[in-house]
Design a protein around this motif. Sequence first.
Motif, PDB file in Angstrom:
ATOM      1  N   PHE A 213       5.759 -11.319   2.253  1.00  0.00           N
ATOM      2  CA  PHE A 213       6.419 -10.061   1.912  1.00  0.00           C
ATOM      3  C   PHE A 213       7.635 -10.264   1.000  1.00  0.00           C
ATOM      4  O   PHE A 213       8.629  -9.540   1.117  1.00  0.00           O
TER       5      PHE A 213
ATOM      6  N   ASP B 256       7.753  -8.079  -3.667  1.00  0.00           N
ATOM      7  CA  ASP B 256       6.991  -6.864  -3.944  1.00  0.00           C
ATOM      8  C   ASP B 256       7.623  -5.698  -3.195  1.00  0.00           C
ATOM      9  O   ASP B 256       8.530  -5.865  -2.390  1.00  0.00           O
ATOM     10  N   ARG B 257       7.150  -4.489  -3.470  1.00  0.00           N
ATOM     11  CA  ARG B 257       7.786  -3.302  -2.899  1.00  0.00           C
ATOM     12  C   ARG B 257       7.526  -3.169  -1.399  1.00  0.00           C
ATOM     13  O   ARG B 257       8.359  -2.598  -0.684  1.00  0.00           O
ATOM     14  N   ALA B 258       6.393  -3.671  -0.935  1.00  0.00           N
ATOM     15  CA  ALA B 258       6.153  -3.652   0.509  1.00  0.00           C
ATOM     16  C   ALA B 258       7.206  -4.492   1.223  1.00  0.00           C
ATOM     17  O   ALA B 258       7.744  -4.097   2.266  1.00  0.00           O
TER      18      ALA B 258
ATOM     19  N   ASN C 210      -6.469  -6.361  -2.409  1.00  0.00           N
ATOM     20  CA  ASN C 210      -5.787  -6.392  -1.108  1.00  0.00           C
ATOM     21  C   ASN C 210      -6.755  -6.175   0.050  1.00  0.00           C
ATOM     22  O   ASN C 210      -6.349  -5.673   1.108  1.00  0.00           O
TER      23      ASN C 210
ATOM     24  N   HIS D 248       1.061   0.191   7.991  1.00  0.00           N
ATOM     25  CA  HIS D 248       1.408  -0.905   7.087  1.00  0.00           C
ATOM     26  C   HIS D 248       2.435  -0.433   6.066  1.00  0.00           C
ATOM     27  O   HIS D 248       2.494   0.748   5.709  1.00  0.00           O
ATOM     28  N   VAL D 249       3.239  -1.379   5.595  1.00  0.00           N
ATOM     29  CA  VAL D 249       4.305  -1.053   4.637  1.00  0.00           C
ATOM     30  C   VAL D 249       3.805  -1.036   3.187  1.00  0.00           C
ATOM     31  O   VAL D 249       4.583  -1.202   2.249  1.00  0.00           O
ATOM     32  N   SER D 250       2.526  -0.815   2.996  1.00  0.00           N
ATOM     33  CA  SER D 250       1.951  -0.739   1.653  1.00  0.00           C
ATOM     34  C   SER D 250       2.483   0.491   0.930  1.00  0.00           C
ATOM     35  O   SER D 250       2.896   1.482   1.544  1.00  0.00           O
ATOM     36  N   GLN D 251       2.434   0.444  -0.399  1.00  0.00           N
ATOM     37  CA  GLN D 251       2.932   1.561  -1.188  1.00  0.00           C
ATOM     38  C   GLN D 251       2.152   2.842  -0.917  1.00  0.00           C
ATOM     39  O   GLN D 251       2.714   3.944  -1.001  1.00  0.00           O
TER      40      GLN D 251
ATOM     41  N   ASN E 210       1.288   3.985   1.775  1.00  0.00           N
ATOM     42  CA  ASN E 210       1.897   4.626   2.939  1.00  0.00           C
ATOM     43  C   ASN E 210       3.352   5.013   2.700  1.00  0.00           C
ATOM     44  O   ASN E 210       3.785   6.093   3.095  1.00  0.00           O
ATOM     45  N   THR E 211       4.092   4.119   2.046  1.00  0.00           N
ATOM     46  CA  THR E 211       5.534   4.386   1.887  1.00  0.00           C
ATOM     47  C   THR E 211       5.806   5.383   0.764  1.00  0.00           C
ATOM     48  O   THR E 211       6.742   6.186   0.857  1.00  0.00           O
TER      49      THR E 211
END
Length: 252
Positions: free
Chosen positions: A93, A96-98, A142, A223-226, A228-229
Amino acid sequence: MNTTEDPEDPAHPAHQAPGADTLRELDERVSGCRACPRLVRWREEAGRIKRPAYREWDYWARPVPGFGPEGAALAIIGLAPAAHGGNRTGRMFTGDRAGDFLYAALHAVGLANQPEATHRGDGLELRGVRITAPVHCAPPANRPTTGERDTCRPWLVQELRLLRPTLRSVVVLGGFGWQAALPALAAAGWEVPRPRPSFAHGARTTLRAVEAEAPLRVFGCYHVSQQNTFTGRLTPAMLRDVLRSAAEAARL
């Protein structure tokens, strides 16, 4: 070392992982794994082609080991490194933005000494937390296959075994991670109920240790993927709430 899909090959994770007696040794063995040909090709191709913004970088382009101290009381289990994040920097991690989203939340609840993670050697330290993944190589789109997940599982199982004396809680990011983590936790020495608990954001379950050890609290989190965020499905406040609960369960 050549790639190998043969579970009888001594280089396969099924043989390499159980022989690691410390997390440092396990991380070294993880970093040299070449068991999944598709993932080896993808991670190395990403390291050769690079993104224009990172053309001066010397990509890690190997499996990314777990990150965090030995004796951690809380583990965070994600999915897999990003091609131009962890696969570039060599740390979970990071870059990246996650990772920006995750480490900012960890810092906000007192589990990291700083909110940014840009590269190995940036001074980031985790407090009682270990971050890992069920798949250690960056996958195309991914999305690792279930076969790649299963091939990589011995690394996660051994990591959890080595953490077992101190581990008291786990945060699992996303449904893929949840489906991968529960069998690994069972193999590492905790009793997973049947039917297995379903994933949901905010899901909680307690696993009893097979041996006379403390139970393990398991928390589900989107998940902290883009995807989702950026859409607001997972907000900073939602993530912080899960991390606080897990930290309290771990007595951090």
